[in-house]
Design a protein around this motif. Structure first.
Motif, PDB file in Angstrom:
ATOM      1  N   ALA A 208       0.833  -1.203   0.000  1.00  0.00           N
ATOM      2  CA  ALA A 208       0.000   0.000   0.000  1.00  0.00           C
ATOM      3  C   ALA A 208       0.870   1.257   0.000  1.00  0.00           C
ATOM      4  CB  ALA A 208      -0.910   0.002   1.226  1.00  0.00           C
ATOM      5  N   VAL A 209       0.371   2.282  -0.643  1.00  0.00           N
ATOM      6  CA  VAL A 209       1.064   3.572  -0.670  1.00  0.00           C
ATOM      7  C   VAL A 209       0.941   4.205   0.711  1.00  0.00           C
ATOM      8  CG1 VAL A 209       1.079   5.861  -1.712  1.00  0.00           C
ATOM      9  CG2 VAL A 209       0.593   3.866  -3.127  1.00  0.00           C
ATOM     10  N   LYS A 210       2.072   4.642   1.264  1.00  0.00           N
ATOM     11  CA  LYS A 210       2.095   5.199   2.614  1.00  0.00           C
ATOM     12  C   LYS A 210       2.433   6.680   2.642  1.00  0.00           C
ATOM     13  CE  LYS A 210       2.876   0.989   5.159  1.00  0.00           C
ATOM     14  NZ  LYS A 210       1.759   1.065   6.083  1.00  0.00           N
ATOM     15  N   THR A 211       2.722   7.265   1.467  1.00  0.00           N
ATOM     16  CA  THR A 211       3.069   8.684   1.419  1.00  0.00           C
ATOM     17  C   THR A 211       2.288   9.395   0.325  1.00  0.00           C
ATOM     18  OG1 THR A 211       4.909   8.372  -0.125  1.00  0.00           O
ATOM     19  CG2 THR A 211       5.427   8.220   2.223  1.00  0.00           C
ATOM     20  N   SER A 212       1.961  10.629   0.600  1.00  0.00           N
ATOM     21  CA  SER A 212       1.357  11.519  -0.395  1.00  0.00           C
ATOM     22  C   SER A 212       2.171  12.806  -0.369  1.00  0.00           C
ATOM     23  CB  SER A 212      -0.109  11.813  -0.061  1.00  0.00           C
ATOM     24  OG  SER A 212      -0.633  12.778  -0.946  1.00  0.00           O
ATOM     25  N   ILE A 213       2.891  13.069  -1.446  1.00  0.00           N
ATOM     26  CA  ILE A 213       3.761  14.229  -1.547  1.00  0.00           C
ATOM     27  C   ILE A 213       3.260  15.078  -2.704  1.00  0.00           C
ATOM     28  CG2 ILE A 213       6.147  15.010  -1.893  1.00  0.00           C
ATOM     29  CD1 ILE A 213       5.726  13.201   0.625  1.00  0.00           C
TER      30      ILE A 213
ATOM     31  N   LYS B 201       0.938   6.318   7.922  1.00  0.00           N
ATOM     32  CA  LYS B 201       0.975   7.078   6.669  1.00  0.00           C
ATOM     33  C   LYS B 201       1.330   8.532   6.950  1.00  0.00           C
ATOM     34  CE  LYS B 201      -2.441   4.593   3.885  1.00  0.00           C
ATOM     35  NZ  LYS B 201      -3.722   4.750   3.162  1.00  0.00           N
ATOM     36  N   ILE B 202       1.823   9.205   5.893  1.00  0.00           N
ATOM     37  CA  ILE B 202       2.127  10.630   6.004  1.00  0.00           C
ATOM     38  C   ILE B 202       1.802  11.326   4.687  1.00  0.00           C
ATOM     39  CG2 ILE B 202       4.553  10.173   5.442  1.00  0.00           C
ATOM     40  CD1 ILE B 202       5.227  12.716   7.153  1.00  0.00           C
ATOM     41  N   ALA B 203       1.246  12.514   4.802  1.00  0.00           N
ATOM     42  CA  ALA B 203       1.008  13.393   3.653  1.00  0.00           C
ATOM     43  C   ALA B 203       1.756  14.699   3.896  1.00  0.00           C
ATOM     44  CB  ALA B 203      -0.488  13.677   3.479  1.00  0.00           C
TER      45      ALA B 203
ATOM     46  N   VAL C 131      -4.408   9.757   5.052  1.00  0.00           N
ATOM     47  CA  VAL C 131      -3.753   9.089   6.189  1.00  0.00           C
ATOM     48  C   VAL C 131      -4.706   8.285   7.056  1.00  0.00           C
ATOM     49  CG1 VAL C 131      -1.869  10.773   6.258  1.00  0.00           C
ATOM     50  CG2 VAL C 131      -3.839  11.083   7.776  1.00  0.00           C
ATOM     51  N   GLU C 132      -5.997   8.550   6.955  1.00  0.00           N
ATOM     52  CA  GLU C 132      -6.979   7.859   7.786  1.00  0.00           C
ATOM     53  C   GLU C 132      -6.925   6.342   7.557  1.00  0.00           C
ATOM     54  OE1 GLU C 132     -11.649   8.495   8.873  1.00  0.00           O
ATOM     55  OE2 GLU C 132     -11.053   8.715   6.780  1.00  0.00           O
ATOM     56  N   ASP C 133      -6.986   5.583   8.655  1.00  0.00           N
ATOM     57  CA  ASP C 133      -6.940   4.126   8.567  1.00  0.00           C
ATOM     58  C   ASP C 133      -7.555   3.536   9.833  1.00  0.00           C
ATOM     59  OD1 ASP C 133      -5.440   1.389   9.060  1.00  0.00           O
ATOM     60  OD2 ASP C 133      -5.228   1.853   6.924  1.00  0.00           O
TER      61      ASP C 133
END
Length: 141
Positions: free
Chosen positions: A2-7, A78-80, A23-25
């Motif tokens: 799964a994708v864990k970053t949003s840049i 996760k992090i954005a 980031v919600e999970d």
């Protein structure tokens, strides 16, 4: 995996809900966000607007590096990290960082690390516009 970053670096208006949704999970009991806003005064001078510029390829690389470090160093899910470029008026949002984790402390620590590191290492600059002129601001205070 799964994708864990949003840049993201964009000239579009930043959206806090987009970062939160990313980031919600269900495994996470804490989501911490940092939202930077354009304030109307700096050093007792009235600010009209801020103008952000970036060396985008390097900025995206550095933001990705921050996110990777956060995932390795802190117990987060996760992090954005989203940053705006261009002219922003008072109250508008130039930066959003959102972090999710099972427990709040990791999310708080990771979010603080991310914004502090971003301000130190990412090639994004701001110009403050006043009624009597403008000035480029150092990358960190």
């Amino acid at each position: 995996m799964a994708v864990k970053t949003s840049i993201k670096i964009t000239s579009e208006k930043l959206n806090l809900q987009d970062c939160y949704n990313f980031v919600e999970d269900a495994n996470c009991g804490g989501i911490v966000t940092f939202v930077g806003t354009v304030r109307n005064v700096t050093k007792n001078k009235t600010v009209r607007l801020l103008d952000f510029s970036a060396y985008e390829p390097m900025a995206l690389k550095e933001m990705t590096k921050i996110a990777t470090t956060v995932l390795e160093k802190f117990d987060v899910h996760k992090i954005a990290i989203h940053h705006a470029v261009g002219k922003l008026n008072i109250g508008e949002i130039p930066v959003i960082i959102a972090v999710s984790s099972a427990h709040r402390k990791a999310a708080f620590d990771a979010c603080e690390f991310a914004i502090d590191t971003l301000k130190e290492t990412v090639p994004i600059w701001k110009k403050e516009h006043f009624n009597d002129g403008e000035v480029w601001v150092n990358s960190h205070p």
